[in-house]
Design an enzyme around this catalytic site. Structure first.
Site, PDB file in Angstrom:
ATOM      1  N   HIS A  74      11.763 -47.179  25.338  1.00  0.00           N
ATOM      2  CA  HIS A  74      10.873 -46.727  26.575  1.00  0.00           C
ATOM      3  C   HIS A  74      10.993 -48.483  27.239  1.00  0.00           C
ATOM      4  O   HIS A  74      10.608 -49.450  27.056  1.00  0.00           O
ATOM      5  CB  HIS A  74       9.325 -46.649  25.943  1.00  0.00           C
ATOM      6  CG  HIS A  74       9.020 -44.835  25.263  1.00  0.00           C
ATOM      7  ND1 HIS A  74       8.606 -44.886  26.329  1.00  0.00           N
ATOM      8  CD2 HIS A  74       9.150 -44.879  24.318  1.00  0.00           C
ATOM      9  CE1 HIS A  74       8.210 -42.890  25.334  1.00  0.00           C
ATOM     10  NE2 HIS A  74       8.519 -43.452  24.281  1.00  0.00           N
TER      11      HIS A  74
ATOM     12  N   CYS B  78      13.147 -41.209  26.688  1.00  0.00           N
ATOM     13  CA  CYS B  78      12.884 -40.401  25.251  1.00  0.00           C
ATOM     14  C   CYS B  78      12.719 -39.219  25.765  1.00  0.00           C
ATOM     15  O   CYS B  78      13.122 -38.349  25.608  1.00  0.00           O
ATOM     16  CB  CYS B  78      11.066 -41.479  25.347  1.00  0.00           C
ATOM     17  SG  CYS B  78      10.985 -40.843  23.118  1.00  0.00           S
TER      18      CYS B  78
ATOM     19  N   GLU C   4      10.156 -48.863  30.478  1.00  0.00           N
ATOM     20  CA  GLU C   4       8.871 -48.990  30.944  1.00  0.00           C
ATOM     21  C   GLU C   4       7.189 -49.352  29.882  1.00  0.00           C
ATOM     22  O   GLU C   4       6.504 -50.128  30.359  1.00  0.00           O
ATOM     23  CB  GLU C   4       8.171 -47.798  31.350  1.00  0.00           C
ATOM     24  CG  GLU C   4       7.685 -46.719  30.189  1.00  0.00           C
ATOM     25  CD  GLU C   4       8.410 -46.498  29.508  1.00  0.00           C
ATOM     26  OE1 GLU C   4       8.071 -45.349  28.712  1.00  0.00           O
ATOM     27  OE2 GLU C   4       9.872 -46.404  29.623  1.00  0.00           O
TER      28      GLU C   4
ATOM     29  N   ARG D  35       8.968 -42.462  18.170  1.00  0.00           N
ATOM     30  CA  ARG D  35       9.097 -40.833  18.114  1.00  0.00           C
ATOM     31  C   ARG D  35      10.628 -40.474  19.216  1.00  0.00           C
ATOM     32  O   ARG D  35      10.213 -39.619  19.161  1.00  0.00           O
ATOM     33  CB  ARG D  35       8.183 -40.030  18.425  1.00  0.00           C
ATOM     34  CG  ARG D  35       6.747 -40.120  17.003  1.00  0.00           C
ATOM     35  CD  ARG D  35       6.203 -39.396  17.150  1.00  0.00           C
ATOM     36  NE  ARG D  35       6.140 -38.141  17.863  1.00  0.00           N
ATOM     37  CZ  ARG D  35       5.673 -36.965  18.644  1.00  0.00           C
ATOM     38  NH1 ARG D  35       4.977 -37.582  19.374  1.00  0.00           N
ATOM     39  NH2 ARG D  35       5.706 -35.717  18.132  1.00  0.00           N
TER      40      ARG D  35
END
Length: 188
Positions: A170, A78, A172, A135
């Site tokens: 993401h 990101c 993670e 985002r």
């Protein structure tokens, strides 16, 4: 093998936990000299303008670019992708400029427009990967040496160029460790 997670801001803990699940020694990197103590580095999601400002204040930006250019394997997610990009569309922001891509910040909308979907990543297996976009930047252009590993709605969302792996979502934030494992194979 020791993997660093850039610890200036963002999803640091989540990446450290993923690496621990894989049995990997980690170091939260907060000082320039710590970049020499790791075999690979994760640049987490967070807020890219804050991250670059902190890197510059700590005199870590130039050391980081030097280490990446000398072959340090890096996995960016990101905001980390924005930090690495050579070009940012419609936005004036300092960056490290080591990955030959153009990105558009917050391209999928604001925080409330965050979403999850599944993407195909043949490099990590046949099962779809749960991708969480918060985002997220959009990769709008890739250089000739950039390999596209996954797309969403025809846009690259996972790319690789040399020692750099860059993911606009993401991983993670999921229990799927395949991308972290893929990065560890790059480090070996």
């Amino acid at each position: 093998m020791k993997i660093g997670v850039l610890g200036v801001q963002g999803d640091v803990r989540e990446h450290v936990e993923a690496l621990h699940k894989l049995g990997v020694e980690t170091l939260i990197v907060k000082l320039p000299e710590q970049l020499d103590m790791v075999d690979g580095l994760i640049l987490p999601g967070g807020e890219s303008t804050t991250m670059i400002r902190i890197l510059k204040e700590m005199d870590m930006d130039e050391k980081l670019v030097e280490r990446i250019n000398n072959g340090l394997p890096v996995f960016a997610t990101c905001a980390g992708v924005i930090l690495l990009a050579k070009r940012i569309e419609n936005y004036s922001q300092e960056k490290l400029g080591v990955l030959d891509i153009t990105v558009e910040r917050n391209a999928y909308g604001r925080q409330v427009e965050s979403f999850e979907t599944f993407v195909e990543i043949p490099a990590v297996g046949k099962d779809p990967f749960r991708a969480i976009f918060i985002r997220a930047p959009r990769i709008v252009e890739t250089g000739k040496n950039v390999e596209i590993l996954a797309t969403y709605d025809y846009d690259p969302v996972l790319v690789k160029e040399g020692n750099i792996l860059a993911c606009t979502f993401h991983p993670e934030l999921t229990d799927d460790l395949r991308l972290h494992r893929y990065f560890l194979e790059m480090v070996k």
